[in-house]
Every structure is written in structure tokens, then in C-alpha cells.
Design a protein around this motif. Structure first.
Motif, short mmCIF file in Angstrom:
data_model
loop_
_atom_site.label_atom_id
_atom_site.label_comp_id
_atom_site.label_asym_id
_atom_site.label_seq_id
_atom_site.Cartn_x
_atom_site.Cartn_y
_atom_site.Cartn_z
N TYR A 1 0.86 -1.18 0.00
CA TYR A 1 0.00 0.00 0.00
C TYR A 1 0.90 1.24 0.00
O TYR A 1 1.83 1.32 0.79
CB TYR A 1 -0.92 0.00 1.22
CG TYR A 1 -1.84 -1.21 1.22
CD1 TYR A 1 -2.94 -1.24 0.39
CD2 TYR A 1 -1.57 -2.31 2.01
CE1 TYR A 1 -3.78 -2.35 0.35
CE2 TYR A 1 -2.40 -3.43 1.99
CZ TYR A 1 -3.50 -3.44 1.16
OH TYR A 1 -4.30 -4.54 1.12
N ILE B 1 1.95 5.11 0.51
CA ILE B 1 1.66 6.22 1.41
C ILE B 1 2.09 7.50 0.71
O ILE B 1 3.27 7.64 0.34
CB ILE B 1 2.40 6.06 2.76
CG1 ILE B 1 1.98 4.75 3.42
CG2 ILE B 1 2.15 7.25 3.66
CD1 ILE B 1 2.84 4.36 4.60
N ALA C 1 3.40 0.60 2.92
CA ALA C 1 2.96 -0.23 4.03
C ALA C 1 2.61 -1.60 3.47
O ALA C 1 2.19 -1.71 2.31
CB ALA C 1 1.76 0.39 4.72
#
Length: 130
Positions: free
Chosen positions: A46, A48, A63
Motif C-alpha cells: 500500500y 503512502i 505499508a
């Protein structure tokens, strides 16, 4: 805002959306990747994002999803343990597809912004040539 500033900001957005698209592609490609119960599951990536002081956007980091994943009963799988379980990633395909649509739309908007800024700059250059 000048055409150059618009181009610079749109460029940061293009780069950020490309990273997001790449991460989603990797997640979708590995949605069915399973491992033995002794190993960690595939970890979804993921992205950021963070705002820049100059109005652009940066990728601040990444992440990962839970390495525990989820246990799936598949006794016929070659990696299954003695109870017939394998470890699968904790990925929701509908969420990934939703993120894919958002990332594509953001990328498309950045491309259109770049085109508009280029057209504005080209029109400004033609003013002096006539």
C-alpha cells in the motif's frame, strides 16, 4: 499559477499515480499466491502519499499487509500442511479493483492537466510569433 508550475505539479502526480498503479498490479497478480503455513503470506503493498510544500505530491513510503494472511483449507495443494491448510494473502479483490479505478482516474486527470498546461504554454509562445 504559471504553466511551468502546473506542469511540475502534474508531473509529481503522474509519478505518484504510476507507483500506485504498479503496487496495485503487484497485489492483484499475487492475490492467489499461497505459501506453506510455516511461511509468511504474500504482503500486499500500500502506497503512502504526502503533500509537498510546493503543491505537488510525493510517495512517502509503503505499508504492507499482515504477513499472517489467512489460512485456507486446500488439502490437495502441494504446500498444504498435515491438516490440509495453506497460507493465503489477506487481500480483498474488490478493494484492489476500487483502488485501481481511483489510481487510473487520477493518472488520467494528471495527463489531462499536463496536456492543458502544454497547450497554454504553446498558445503563449504563438502570441509573440504573429
Amino acid at each position: 499559477m504559471s504553466a511551468f508550475e502546473t506542469l511540475r505539479i502534474a508531473n509529481t502526480s503522474l509519478g505518484a499515480h504510476q507507483v500506485w498503479l504498479d503496487a496495485i498490479a503487484g497485489n492483484i497478480a499475487n492475490v492467489n499466491t499461497v505459501t506453506s503455513t510455516d511461511d509468511d503470506a504474500f504482503q500486499a503493498t500500500y502506497v503512502i502519499f504526502g503533500a509537498r510544500e510546493d503543491g505537488g505530491v510525493d510517495v512517502d513510503g509503503f505499508a504492507g499487509s499482515d504477513p499472517e494472511g489467512r489460512l485456507v483449507h486446500d488439502p490437495g495443494h502441494p504446500l498444504a500442511d498435515e491438516d490440509g491448510y495453506v497460507r493465503a494473502p489477506e487481500l480483498d479483490m474488490s478493494s484492489q479493483m476500487g483502488q485501481l479505478v481511483m489510481a487510473q482516474r487520477g493518472f488520467q486527470a494528471s495527463v489531462q492537466m499536463t496536456k492543458t498546461a502544454q497547450d497554454t504554454y504553446t498558445a503563449a509562445l504563438q502570441i509573440g510569433s504573429k
